[in-house]
Design a protein around this motif. Structure first.
Motif: not given
Length: 141
Positions: A16, A26, A37, A93
């Motif tokens: 990411l 991720a 995350a 996330r």
């Protein structure tokens, strides 16, 4: 790649983002399917930057601060795993991409959009101030 204890494995997905000390991917908690995350800090790479002890102290300070912050405007840290070669910081996330990229793509924000973003930033900064994380002479929790 997977990480974590046998009874709580996590699977690393697509990258990411990245920074000077780590890369963010991720990840999915295999037991529950939850999406997170994960910031992966490669200790060998960190050692190449020099003064490993100082970098580890900063990393441990980041972890300590994040463990004490729980707010809707702050990305929450869920758990930390470490091996001899890596630290894994499993975090909430956040969807929608980076604010910077959205501004670059649109070339600007409308006044209501800018007001909404700015208010969220101020709420997060205000919370950190109340927790002693930011500001002159601030002492972390």
């Amino acid at each position: 790649m997977e990480f974590g204890p046998e009874d709580d494995r996590h699977e690393v997905g697509v990258e990411l983002g990245n920074g000077a000390t780590g890369r963010v991917f991720a990840c999915r908690r295999l037991r529950t399917g939850e999406e997170f995350a994960v910031k992966v800090v490669d200790l060998q790479r960190l050692a190449l930057l020099g003064d490993l002890d100082s970098h580890l102290a900063k990393l441990n300070r980041e972890v300590d601060i994040l463990q004490h912050l729980h707010h809707s405007r702050i990305v929450n840290l869920h758990r930390v795993y470490s091996t001899g070669s890596c630290y894994f910081l499993v975090m909430e996330r956040v969807w929608g991409g980076e604010l910077f990229q959205q501004i670059v793509q649109k070339k600007s924000l409308s006044e209501p959009e800018a007001r909404y973003v700015f208010r969220q930033l101020l709420e997060g900064v205000s919370y950190m101030h109340t927790r002693g994380v930011m500001g002159a002479g601030a002492v972390p929790p």
